[in-house]
Every structure is written in structure tokens, then in C-alpha cells.
Design a protein around this motif. Structure first.
Motif, PDB file in Angstrom:
ATOM      1  N   ALA A  31       0.725  -1.146  -0.156  1.00 17.19           N
ATOM      2  CA  ALA A  31      -0.091  -0.033   0.091  1.00 17.19           C
ATOM      3  C   ALA A  31       0.653   1.193  -0.102  1.00 17.19           C
ATOM      4  O   ALA A  31       0.424   2.291  -0.346  1.00 17.19           O
ATOM      5  N   VAL A  32       2.289   1.310   0.324  1.00 19.51           N
ATOM      6  CA  VAL A  32       2.902   2.369   0.384  1.00 19.51           C
ATOM      7  C   VAL A  32       3.798   2.476  -0.710  1.00 19.51           C
ATOM      8  O   VAL A  32       4.418   3.347  -1.030  1.00 19.51           O
ATOM      9  N   ALA A  33       3.743   1.783  -1.898  1.00 19.92           N
ATOM     10  CA  ALA A  33       4.418   1.669  -2.950  1.00 19.92           C
ATOM     11  C   ALA A  33       4.121   2.633  -3.828  1.00 19.92           C
ATOM     12  O   ALA A  33       2.901   3.340  -3.838  1.00 19.92           O
ATOM     13  N   GLY A  34       4.801   3.334  -4.831  1.00 23.06           N
ATOM     14  CA  GLY A  34       4.294   4.287  -5.714  1.00 23.06           C
ATOM     15  C   GLY A  34       3.200   3.961  -6.788  1.00 23.06           C
ATOM     16  O   GLY A  34       2.179   4.741  -7.177  1.00 23.06           O
ATOM     17  N   THR A  35       3.199   2.465  -6.919  1.00 24.12           N
ATOM     18  CA  THR A  35       2.280   1.913  -7.861  1.00 24.12           C
ATOM     19  C   THR A  35       1.444   0.859  -7.199  1.00 24.12           C
ATOM     20  O   THR A  35       2.314   0.195  -6.280  1.00 24.12           O
ATOM     21  N   ASN A  36       0.305   0.676  -7.280  1.00 18.29           N
ATOM     22  CA  ASN A  36      -0.345  -0.419  -6.637  1.00 18.29           C
ATOM     23  C   ASN A  36      -0.681  -1.491  -7.401  1.00 18.29           C
ATOM     24  O   ASN A  36      -1.819  -1.544  -8.137  1.00 18.29           O
ATOM     25  N   ALA A  68      -0.777  19.241 -16.452  1.00 17.53           N
ATOM     26  CA  ALA A  68      -1.736  18.267 -17.244  1.00 17.53           C
ATOM     27  C   ALA A  68      -1.304  17.018 -17.807  1.00 17.53           C
ATOM     28  O   ALA A  68      -2.126  16.076 -17.819  1.00 17.53           O
ATOM     29  N   SER A  69      -0.113  16.801 -17.795  1.00 16.90           N
ATOM     30  CA  SER A  69       0.408  15.810 -18.175  1.00 16.90           C
ATOM     31  C   SER A  69       1.071  14.889 -17.575  1.00 16.90           C
ATOM     32  O   SER A  69       1.508  13.677 -17.697  1.00 16.90           O
ATOM     33  N   ALA A  70       1.079  15.435 -16.149  1.00 18.27           N
ATOM     34  CA  ALA A  70       1.895  14.535 -15.041  1.00 18.27           C
ATOM     35  C   ALA A  70       1.164  13.571 -14.673  1.00 18.27           C
ATOM     36  O   ALA A  70      -0.212  13.776 -14.449  1.00 18.27           O
ATOM     37  N   ALA A  71       1.691  12.563 -14.051  1.00 22.39           N
ATOM     38  CA  ALA A  71       0.863  11.343 -13.539  1.00 22.39           C
ATOM     39  C   ALA A  71       0.124  12.056 -12.162  1.00 22.39           C
ATOM     40  O   ALA A  71       0.744  12.826 -11.320  1.00 22.39           O
ATOM     41  N   GLY A  72      -0.990  11.570 -11.870  1.00 16.77           N
ATOM     42  CA  GLY A  72      -1.742  11.632 -10.519  1.00 16.77           C
ATOM     43  C   GLY A  72      -2.211  10.679  -9.715  1.00 16.77           C
ATOM     44  O   GLY A  72      -1.479   9.650  -9.669  1.00 16.77           O
ATOM     45  N   ALA A  73      -3.168  10.526  -9.159  1.00 14.37           N
ATOM     46  CA  ALA A  73      -3.501   9.640  -8.161  1.00 14.37           C
ATOM     47  C   ALA A  73      -4.930   9.078  -8.595  1.00 14.37           C
ATOM     48  O   ALA A  73      -5.561  10.006  -9.391  1.00 14.37           O
ATOM     49  N   CYS A  74      -5.413   8.205  -8.007  1.00 16.70           N
ATOM     50  CA  CYS A  74      -6.797   7.750  -8.014  1.00 16.70           C
ATOM     51  C   CYS A  74      -7.502   7.598  -6.775  1.00 16.70           C
ATOM     52  O   CYS A  74      -6.952   6.924  -5.914  1.00 16.70           O
ATOM     53  N   LYS A  75      -8.841   7.722  -6.737  1.00 23.98           N
ATOM     54  CA  LYS A  75      -9.744   7.718  -5.573  1.00 23.98           C
ATOM     55  C   LYS A  75      -9.689   6.080  -5.051  1.00 23.98           C
ATOM     56  O   LYS A  75      -9.958   5.664  -3.854  1.00 23.98           O
ATOM     57  N   VAL A  76     -10.069   5.475  -5.996  1.00 24.52           N
ATOM     58  CA  VAL A  76     -10.129   3.851  -5.920  1.00 24.52           C
ATOM     59  C   VAL A  76      -8.965   3.152  -5.661  1.00 24.52           C
ATOM     60  O   VAL A  76      -9.017   1.944  -5.653  1.00 24.52           O
ATOM     61  N   PRO A  78      -5.925   2.759  -3.852  1.00 26.63           N
ATOM     62  CA  PRO A  78      -5.103   3.703  -2.774  1.00 26.63           C
ATOM     63  C   PRO A  78      -3.481   3.449  -3.035  1.00 26.63           C
ATOM     64  O   PRO A  78      -3.149   2.514  -3.435  1.00 26.63           O
ATOM     65  N   GLY A  79      -2.818   4.446  -2.453  1.00 23.65           N
ATOM     66  CA  GLY A  79      -1.232   4.268  -2.479  1.00 23.65           C
ATOM     67  C   GLY A  79      -0.526   4.344  -4.046  1.00 23.65           C
ATOM     68  O   GLY A  79       0.693   3.977  -4.064  1.00 23.65           O
ATOM     69  N   ASP A  80      -1.283   4.754  -5.040  1.00 24.93           N
ATOM     70  CA  ASP A  80      -0.775   4.765  -6.318  1.00 24.93           C
ATOM     71  C   ASP A  80      -0.632   6.220  -6.774  1.00 24.93           C
ATOM     72  O   ASP A  80      -1.819   6.835  -7.078  1.00 24.93           O
ATOM     73  N   SER A  81       0.593   6.319  -6.866  1.00 29.79           N
ATOM     74  CA  SER A  81       0.714   8.183  -7.438  1.00 29.79           C
ATOM     75  C   SER A  81       1.124   8.100  -8.727  1.00 29.79           C
ATOM     76  O   SER A  81       1.709   9.063  -9.133  1.00 29.79           O
ATOM     77  N   GLU A  82       0.987   7.087  -9.700  1.00 30.71           N
ATOM     78  CA  GLU A  82       1.589   7.073 -10.948  1.00 30.71           C
ATOM     79  C   GLU A  82       0.468   6.899 -11.866  1.00 30.71           C
ATOM     80  O   GLU A  82       0.849   5.958 -12.875  1.00 30.71           O
ATOM     81  N   ILE A  83      -0.593   7.117 -11.537  1.00 29.50           N
ATOM     82  CA  ILE A  83      -1.842   7.035 -12.642  1.00 29.50           C
ATOM     83  C   ILE A  83      -1.491   7.958 -13.773  1.00 29.50           C
ATOM     84  O   ILE A  83      -1.597   9.352 -13.447  1.00 29.50           O
ATOM     85  N   GLN A  84      -1.474   7.556 -14.944  1.00 26.43           N
ATOM     86  CA  GLN A  84      -1.440   8.580 -15.940  1.00 26.43           C
ATOM     87  C   GLN A  84      -2.689   9.132 -16.588  1.00 26.43           C
ATOM     88  O   GLN A  84      -3.848   8.572 -16.656  1.00 26.43           O
ATOM     89  N   PRO A  85      -2.678  10.532 -17.005  1.00 21.90           N
ATOM     90  CA  PRO A  85      -3.931  11.081 -17.424  1.00 21.90           C
ATOM     91  C   PRO A  85      -4.466  10.596 -18.633  1.00 21.90           C
ATOM     92  O   PRO A  85      -5.708  10.686 -18.805  1.00 21.90           O
ATOM     93  N   THR A  86      -3.771   9.619 -19.277  1.00 21.73           N
ATOM     94  CA  THR A  86      -4.042   8.900 -20.468  1.00 21.73           C
ATOM     95  C   THR A  86      -4.517   7.598 -20.576  1.00 21.73           C
ATOM     96  O   THR A  86      -4.868   7.068 -21.486  1.00 21.73           O
ATOM     97  N   GLY A  87      -4.507   7.185 -19.063  1.00 17.35           N
ATOM     98  CA  GLY A  87      -4.846   5.832 -18.534  1.00 17.35           C
ATOM     99  C   GLY A  87      -6.284   5.532 -18.708  1.00 17.35           C
ATOM    100  O   GLY A  87      -7.218   6.458 -18.957  1.00 17.35           O
TER     101      GLY A  87
END
Length: 96
Positions: A31-36, A68-76, A78-87
């Protein structure tokens, strides 16, 4: 079948999956990793959307990054801060 009911059922199933997976991930330390990875797999996350007009940048669950092109996070996811806007994933909900 009514598309609204199908969508509601799908979101309930996804929500239950997410709720069940959160305690499991905290036990494994992922859960603490950059990606989940386990949650990405559960929601069939793709780095680039294969469906026109449906991507993380216009999803209500997406938390944008610094630009706008930087990776973000997702509410569903958790613990993933590498969600791509193009994903894209199965938890996609149109931002209103």
C-alpha cells in the motif's frame, strides 16, 4: 437490460473489491508503493486508454498531478501516485 442498472451493479462490485483488497494490501506492505499493482490488475488499469473519449484525465476518480500531463492519483486505487492522465480502468466515471 437498463444500462443505468448495469453500471450501478458494476460500480458496487468494483467498490466491494476495492474495500476487500485494502486490508490485504496493508498486510503485504504494497500500500505504500508508488504503484499499486494488485489494484491496477483488479481494475484492469491501462497506461493508455483504448476507448476513445474515456481516460483518467476526464474521470471523476482521478486526482490530477502537478501539470496536465503529469501522473496523478486515483480515489479507488489507494497508494498509487503514478496514474497516467491518458490511462483507463474499469472504475471510470465521467467527470461532471
Amino acid at each position: 437490460m437498463d444500462d443505468h442498472c448495469t453500471s450501478r451493479r458494476r460500480m458496487l462490485k468494483l467498490g466491494c473489491t476495492a474495500i476487500a483488497a485494502i486490508p490485504l494490501m496493508s498486510l503485504t506492505g504494497n500500500a505504500v508503493a508508488g504503484t499499486n499493482a494488485s489494484m491496477r490488475k483488479a481494475f484492469n488499469y491501462q497506461e493508455v486508454s483504448k476507448t476513445a473519449g474515456k481516460n483518467c484525465a476526464n474521470c471523476a476518480q482521478f486526482i490530477p498531478g502537478a501539470s496536465a500531463s503529469a501522473a496523478g492519483a486515483c480515489k479507488v486505487i489507494p497508494g498509487d501516485s503514478e496514474i497516467q492522465p491518458t490511462g483507463y480502468c474499469d472504475a471510470y466515471i465521467v467527470k461532471k
